[in-house]
Write a protein that holds these residues in place. Structure first.
Motif, PDB file in Angstrom:
ATOM      1  N   GLN A  92      -1.813   2.380 -19.619  1.00 50.20           N
ATOM      2  CA  GLN A  92      -1.545   2.081 -18.408  1.00 50.20           C
ATOM      3  C   GLN A  92      -0.062   1.697 -18.160  1.00 50.20           C
ATOM      4  O   GLN A  92       0.500   1.499 -17.056  1.00 50.20           O
ATOM      5  CB  GLN A  92      -2.371   1.207 -17.695  1.00 50.20           C
ATOM      6  N   PRO A 107       1.631   2.953 -14.313  1.00 49.79           N
ATOM      7  CA  PRO A 107       0.429   3.030 -13.323  1.00 49.79           C
ATOM      8  C   PRO A 107      -0.284   1.514 -13.154  1.00 49.79           C
ATOM      9  O   PRO A 107      -0.535   1.362 -12.276  1.00 49.79           O
ATOM     10  CB  PRO A 107      -0.566   4.208 -14.088  1.00 49.79           C
ATOM     11  N   GLY A 108      -0.066   0.779 -14.350  1.00 49.65           N
ATOM     12  CA  GLY A 108      -1.044  -0.279 -14.362  1.00 49.65           C
ATOM     13  C   GLY A 108      -0.121  -1.347 -13.487  1.00 49.65           C
ATOM     14  O   GLY A 108      -0.865  -2.387 -12.633  1.00 49.65           O
ATOM     15  N   GLY A 152       4.042   4.168  -4.384  1.00 47.36           N
ATOM     16  CA  GLY A 152       3.132   5.121  -4.520  1.00 47.36           C
ATOM     17  C   GLY A 152       3.622   6.327  -4.670  1.00 47.36           C
ATOM     18  O   GLY A 152       3.228   7.604  -4.667  1.00 47.36           O
ATOM     19  N   SER A 179       0.850  -1.261   0.090  1.00 49.39           N
ATOM     20  CA  SER A 179      -0.194  -0.075  -0.181  1.00 49.39           C
ATOM     21  C   SER A 179       0.762   0.973  -0.075  1.00 49.39           C
ATOM     22  O   SER A 179       1.986   1.098   0.031  1.00 49.39           O
ATOM     23  CB  SER A 179      -0.849  -0.018   1.274  1.00 49.39           C
ATOM     24  N   GLN A 180       0.399   2.261   0.021  1.00 46.81           N
ATOM     25  CA  GLN A 180       1.192   3.592  -0.054  1.00 46.81           C
ATOM     26  C   GLN A 180       2.048   3.832   0.931  1.00 46.81           C
ATOM     27  O   GLN A 180       1.925   3.396   2.115  1.00 46.81           O
ATOM     28  CB  GLN A 180       0.029   4.769   0.167  1.00 46.81           C
ATOM     29  N   GLU A 194       1.773  -0.787 -10.747  1.00 50.30           N
ATOM     30  CA  GLU A 194       1.489  -0.457  -9.528  1.00 50.30           C
ATOM     31  C   GLU A 194       0.066  -0.731  -9.062  1.00 50.30           C
ATOM     32  O   GLU A 194      -0.183  -1.289  -7.899  1.00 50.30           O
ATOM     33  CB  GLU A 194       1.673   1.202  -9.397  1.00 50.30           C
ATOM     34  N   GLN A 195      -0.822  -0.450  -9.945  1.00 51.14           N
ATOM     35  CA  GLN A 195      -2.295  -0.907  -9.462  1.00 51.14           C
ATOM     36  C   GLN A 195      -2.510  -2.385  -9.261  1.00 51.14           C
ATOM     37  O   GLN A 195      -3.053  -2.826  -8.373  1.00 51.14           O
ATOM     38  CB  GLN A 195      -3.392  -0.355 -10.463  1.00 51.14           C
ATOM     39  N   ALA A 196      -1.576  -3.183 -10.127  1.00 45.54           N
ATOM     40  CA  ALA A 196      -1.674  -4.755  -9.958  1.00 45.54           C
ATOM     41  C   ALA A 196      -1.091  -5.090  -8.585  1.00 45.54           C
ATOM     42  O   ALA A 196      -1.304  -6.372  -7.951  1.00 45.54           O
ATOM     43  CB  ALA A 196      -0.950  -5.280 -11.021  1.00 45.54           C
ATOM     44  N   ILE A 233      -1.248  -3.721  -5.677  1.00 49.51           N
ATOM     45  CA  ILE A 233      -1.795  -2.935  -4.409  1.00 49.51           C
ATOM     46  C   ILE A 233      -2.515  -4.609  -3.703  1.00 49.51           C
ATOM     47  O   ILE A 233      -3.191  -5.203  -4.702  1.00 49.51           O
ATOM     48  CB  ILE A 233      -3.107  -2.130  -4.656  1.00 49.51           C
TER      49      ILE A 233
END
Length: 161
Positions: free
Chosen positions: A66, A43-44, A37, A4-5, A46-48, A50
């Motif tokens: 992404q 971005p894609g 973060g 997470s962040q 990083e999202q994967a 989480i």
């Protein structure tokens, strides 16, 4: 602990293009270590990541938008060859150039003609969907110093910076 962040994360990865060609990999070397973060990853990906934990392995297909973005034809242009006077310019060479609003951008030479040099300001992977094979090897809290500096100070947080 999950990703997470502001967590420090280490991953091994292999990235391939739609043809299955390997573009990059950390396998057999050091893992990629980053402060989650803070814009270190596309971005894609990083999202994967989480919610993943140390020991997790997964595959992620990241669309170009992404990843490194779509290609923009406006970023390819011909410039007068005399702007490279005294240089032996060849396709594949990279340069820093002033963008339309004065910001610097990286360009790659695509073609050299008698009077012009064709350059492309797109990222080399722009417009390409990417597939990642990922192994999360570490998730830890960032140190106060890492958070203050906005980057990781080694895998255990104690490296010189």
């Amino acid at each position: 602990m999950t990703i997470s962040q502001d967590k420090v994360v280490a991953i091994h990865y292999t990235v391939t293009n739609p043809n299955g060609d390997e573009l990059d990999s950390s396998k057999g070397g050091e893992p990629l270590v980053f402060l989650f973060g803070h814009g270190s990853l596309i971005p894609g990906l990083e999202q994967a990541l989480i919610g993943k934990s140390s020991g997790d392995t997964f595959k992620a297909d990241i669309p170009a938008a992404q990843a490194y973005g779509e290609r923009h034809d406006a970023l390819t242009q011909a410039v007068p060859k005399n702007m490279f006077e005294g240089m032996d310019v060849a396709p594949g060479m990279r340069f820093r150039a002033a963008g339309p609003e004065g910001q610097e951008q990286s360009v790659i030479v695509l073609e050299v003609t008698e009077n012009e040099v064709i350059v492309d300001g797109n990222h080399p992977l722009a417009g390409i969907d990417l597939s990642f094979d990922v192994e999360v090897t570490l998730v830890r809290d960032a140190t106060e110093e890492e958070l203050a500096h906005g980057h990781v100070h080694g895998i255990d947080g104690t490296a010189e910076h």
